[in-house]
Design an enzyme around this catalytic site. Structure first.
Site, PDB file in Angstrom:
ATOM      1  N   ASP A  56       0.809  -1.217   0.000  1.00 56.57           N
ATOM      2  CA  ASP A  56       0.000   0.000   0.000  1.00 56.57           C
ATOM      3  C   ASP A  56       0.843   1.268   0.000  1.00 56.57           C
ATOM      4  OD1 ASP A  56       0.967  -0.456   2.569  1.00 56.57           O
ATOM      5  OD2 ASP A  56      -1.001  -0.743   3.470  1.00 56.57           O
ATOM      6  N   ASP A 127      -7.417  -2.746  14.720  1.00 55.02           N
ATOM      7  CA  ASP A 127      -8.800  -3.080  14.365  1.00 55.02           C
ATOM      8  C   ASP A 127      -8.854  -4.286  13.412  1.00 55.02           C
ATOM      9  OD1 ASP A 127      -7.737  -2.020  12.064  1.00 55.02           O
ATOM     10  OD2 ASP A 127      -9.160  -0.361  11.897  1.00 55.02           O
ATOM     11  N   HIS A 129      -7.099  -4.651  10.602  1.00 58.39           N
ATOM     12  CA  HIS A 129      -6.879  -4.405   9.161  1.00 58.39           C
ATOM     13  C   HIS A 129      -5.576  -5.048   8.677  1.00 58.39           C
ATOM     14  CE1 HIS A 129      -4.773  -0.480  10.442  1.00 58.39           C
ATOM     15  NE2 HIS A 129      -3.857  -1.141   9.784  1.00 58.39           N
ATOM     16  N   GLU A 134      -9.521  -1.659   5.578  1.00 60.55           N
ATOM     17  CA  GLU A 134     -10.135  -1.308   6.852  1.00 60.55           C
ATOM     18  C   GLU A 134     -11.317  -2.232   7.121  1.00 60.55           C
ATOM     19  OE1 GLU A 134      -8.558   0.688   8.625  1.00 60.55           O
ATOM     20  OE2 GLU A 134      -8.314   2.700   7.821  1.00 60.55           O
TER      21      GLU A 134
HETATM   22  C1  F6R Z   1       1.314  -1.089   6.159  1.00 62.06           C
HETATM   23  C2  F6R Z   1       0.239  -2.047   6.367  1.00 62.06           C
HETATM   24  C3  F6R Z   1      -0.580  -1.984   7.621  1.00 62.06           C
HETATM   25  C4  F6R Z   1       0.248  -2.255   8.860  1.00 62.06           C
HETATM   26  C5  F6R Z   1      -0.610  -2.210  10.126  1.00 62.06           C
HETATM   27  C6  F6R Z   1       0.206  -2.405  11.374  1.00 62.06           C
HETATM   28  O1  F6R Z   1       1.938  -1.309   4.906  1.00 62.06           O
HETATM   29  O2  F6R Z   1       0.013  -2.858   5.533  1.00 62.06           O
HETATM   30  O3  F6R Z   1      -1.628  -2.912   7.538  1.00 62.06           O
HETATM   31  O4  F6R Z   1       0.835  -3.523   8.743  1.00 62.06           O
HETATM   32  O5  F6R Z   1      -1.247  -0.972  10.200  1.00 62.06           O
HETATM   33  O6  F6R Z   1       1.060  -1.310  11.532  1.00 62.06           O
HETATM   34  P1  F6R Z   1       2.233  -1.334  12.604  1.00 62.06           P
HETATM   35  O7  F6R Z   1       3.179  -2.381  12.202  1.00 62.06           O
HETATM   36  O8  F6R Z   1       2.842   0.048  12.505  1.00 62.06           O
HETATM   37  O9  F6R Z   1       1.592  -1.607  13.926  1.00 62.06           O
END
Ligand code: F6R
Length: 256
Positions: A56, A127, A129, A134
């Site tokens: 992403d 959450d 994701h 989301e």
């Molecule tokens: C980012 C991504 C997100 C993160 C998730 C956890 O490329 O794909 O899904 O993996 O938000 O983020 P952290 O590792 O910062 O807790």
């Protein structure tokens, strides 16, 4: 967690030097990228034929913006190993709005043209994701523009000068894009991920917890530290599974 993940990836890269990887950003994989850089510098692990598709990118954002995922990947990983620039694909945060649908279709086509994703690494949001899918994201979603939730926008606010600067959108691989990967590896660390991880692994499959969609996949490796694993009802059984696999199925695979 980071060592185990890097070791798993390093073995797979040695087995298939032109492997196609789906990669995440965020705090979770930083240690894994550090370990891979060390494996390159000290162990001679080469990434010269490895092909990358990032999960992403914010939209809109310049690749030069310090908070862009493009910058994150080059600063923390690509710029420190022998990866070939032409093998790196990161969704562009600069596509003109009218071209986004076509652009997202072309991202999918590029993945397909490389033979599909071999291994996709994921972090998990509080959450549930994955990527920027989301809660409520369609389980059959492909790469697309996603509007971020208020929680994600305010969580991300920490990294930007002000809340008004935080991008409100992202271009993300969809859940079905992620599920098309031959192997998926989800990393989770820290107690603030415990509830999401338990729902993902032990709860019902629901678009409300996008990571629960991984239950539909046939080869998912989850690497979690103790704190992230703490809310699992069947933690004892999961540990037994880990022990048996490392003994009889993957001896020496994840840990030295
Ligand atoms: C980012 C991504 C997100 C993160 C998730 C956890 O490329 O794909 O899904 O993996 O938000 O983020 P952290 O590792 O910062 O807790």
């Amino acid at each position: 967690m980071s060592e185990a993940a890097a070791r798993f990836l390093a073995e797979e890269i040695k087995r298939k030097p032109d492997i196609v990887l789906g990669l995440p950003t965020g705090a979770t994989p930083l240690g894994m990228y550090r370990e891979l850089v060390t494996a390159h510098r000290e162990g001679g692990l080469s990434f010269s034929s490895v092909r990358i598709f990032n999960l992403d990118e914010y939209y809109p954002i310049s690749p030069r913006h310090p908070q862009s995922y493009n910058r994150y990947m080059w600063d923390n990983f690509f710029g420190r190993v022998d990866i070939a620039k032409e093998n790196v694909h990161i969704p562009s945060g600069e596509v003109p709005a009218r071209d986004i649908i076509k652009y997202c279709e072309s991202y999918e086509k590029d993945i397909f043209a490389c033979g599909g994703l071999d291994i996709t690494i994921l972090g998990i949001g509080r959450d549930g994701h994955i990527g920027f899918n989301e809660p409520g994201s369609s389980l059959s979603s492909k790469t697309r523009l996603k509007t971020l939730t208020q929680e994600t926008i305010s969580d991300n606010g920490r990294c930007f000068a002000s809340l008004s600067e935080v991008p409100k959108f992202a271009i993300t691989m969809g859940i079905s894009t992620i599920l098309s990967s031959r192997v998926i590896m989800l990393l989770a660390s820290g107690r603030n991920k415990a509830e999401a991880l338990a729902k993902a692994i032990e709860g019902p499959v629901t678009c409300e917890v996008p990571a629960s969609s991984l239950q539909l996949h046939k080869e998912v490796v989850i690497i979690a530290d103790e704190e992230a694993a703490n809310a699992l009802k069947r933690k004892k059984y999961h540990k037994f599974v880990e022990k048996m696999w490392l003994k009889d199925v993957w001896p020496g695979m994840l840990y030295k």
